[in-house]
Design an enzyme around this catalytic site. Structure first.
Site, mmCIF file in Angstrom:
data_model
loop_
_atom_site.group_PDB
_atom_site.id
_atom_site.type_symbol
_atom_site.label_atom_id
_atom_site.label_comp_id
_atom_site.label_asym_id
_atom_site.label_seq_id
_atom_site.Cartn_x
_atom_site.Cartn_y
_atom_site.Cartn_z
ATOM 1 N N HIS A 96 0.838 -1.193 0.000
ATOM 2 C CA HIS A 96 0.000 0.000 0.000
ATOM 3 C C HIS A 96 0.872 1.242 0.000
ATOM 4 O O HIS A 96 1.785 1.366 0.813
ATOM 5 C CB HIS A 96 -0.917 -0.005 1.231
ATOM 6 C CG HIS A 96 -1.780 1.224 1.342
ATOM 7 N ND1 HIS A 96 -2.829 1.455 0.482
ATOM 8 C CD2 HIS A 96 -1.738 2.283 2.195
ATOM 9 C CE1 HIS A 96 -3.412 2.594 0.808
ATOM 10 N NE2 HIS A 96 -2.757 3.124 1.836
ATOM 11 N N SER A 97 0.607 2.162 -0.931
ATOM 12 C CA SER A 97 1.351 3.411 -1.041
ATOM 13 C C SER A 97 2.843 3.117 -1.248
ATOM 14 O O SER A 97 3.196 2.422 -2.188
ATOM 15 C CB SER A 97 1.090 4.265 0.201
ATOM 16 O OG SER A 97 1.592 5.570 0.027
ATOM 17 N N MET A 98 3.720 3.598 -0.395
ATOM 18 C CA MET A 98 5.150 3.277 -0.543
ATOM 19 C C MET A 98 5.372 1.772 -0.544
ATOM 20 O O MET A 98 6.245 1.256 -1.252
ATOM 21 C CB MET A 98 5.963 3.907 0.587
ATOM 22 C CG MET A 98 7.395 3.396 0.672
ATOM 23 S SD MET A 98 8.247 3.989 2.124
ATOM 24 C CE MET A 98 9.499 2.720 2.304
#
Length: 202
Positions: A96-98
């Protein structure tokens, strides 16, 4: 070497709900500033045949006093080595995200030595090649300002607003977040020589 791998496995991988009879393994990668504990609730909700392993980045929770990761590539190299040593049967990687970027790089490393590509699921992230998208996001943040960073992460909805009253906790969270954002800012995806199935970003 065996001792090193065992140490790494204990530090890098969390499993809140071990399932010895599970048929599938889901490996999760936290967002910038995040930690393994973020996935505890999801781990508890999974079906009995799915075991979740969560990657714990250095500098947070049980690894609080370790140096932060210097780069996305360093994270990916180490996590890929740890996962390979576990002998997992085609795990699904989720970031998720990074975490999506880190999971992507780990997937590339695992696929170099595997006959079957590891499936990857990515959320809340532009494609690794979209340097401009990351630059636009990071350019809107004043990473030197605790107030700006705290406002940003609470605005994303994943942080307890009551945390703002705990200055020591805030300092720890923001330290990890700054290091992760710096690693993201430096990250550049290496060219892919051959296309492999199972890895895709929208």
């Amino acid at each position: 070497m065996t001792h090193d791998i065992e140490w790494e496995a204990d530090h890098w991988i969390h499993c809140f709900h071990p399932k010895s009879a599970a048929e599938h393994t889901l490996v999760c990668f936290p967002h910038a500033g995040g930690a393994a504990g973020y996935y505890h609730g999801l781990s508890a909700a999974l079906a009995p045949d799915v075991e979740m392993l969560i990657v714990q980045y250095p500098g947070r929770e049980n690894r609080l006093f370790e140096d932060q990761a210097p780069s996305v590539e360093w994270l990916a190299d180490t996590v890929a080595r740890v996962l390979s040593a576990r002998g997992l049967d085609r795990p699904v990687l989720f970031g998720h995200s990074m975490g999506a970027i880190v999971a992507f790089e780990v997937t590339r490393r695992l696929n170099r030595t595997s006959a079957l590509p590891a499936p990857l699921v990515a959320s809340a992230s532009a494609a690794p090649s979209h340097v401009e998208a990351r630059a636009d996001l990071l350019g809107t943040l004043s990473v030197e300002s605790d107030t700006d960073l705290l406002a940003w992460i609470t605005g994303l909805g994943g942080t307890d607003l009551g945390m703002a009253e705990n200055e020591e906790l805030i300092g720890l969270v923001l330290s990890a977040l700054r290091a992760d954002l710096a690693a993201l800012a430096r990250y550049r995806v290496a060219p892919v020589r051959t296309a492999r199935k199972g890895v895709a970003f929208a």
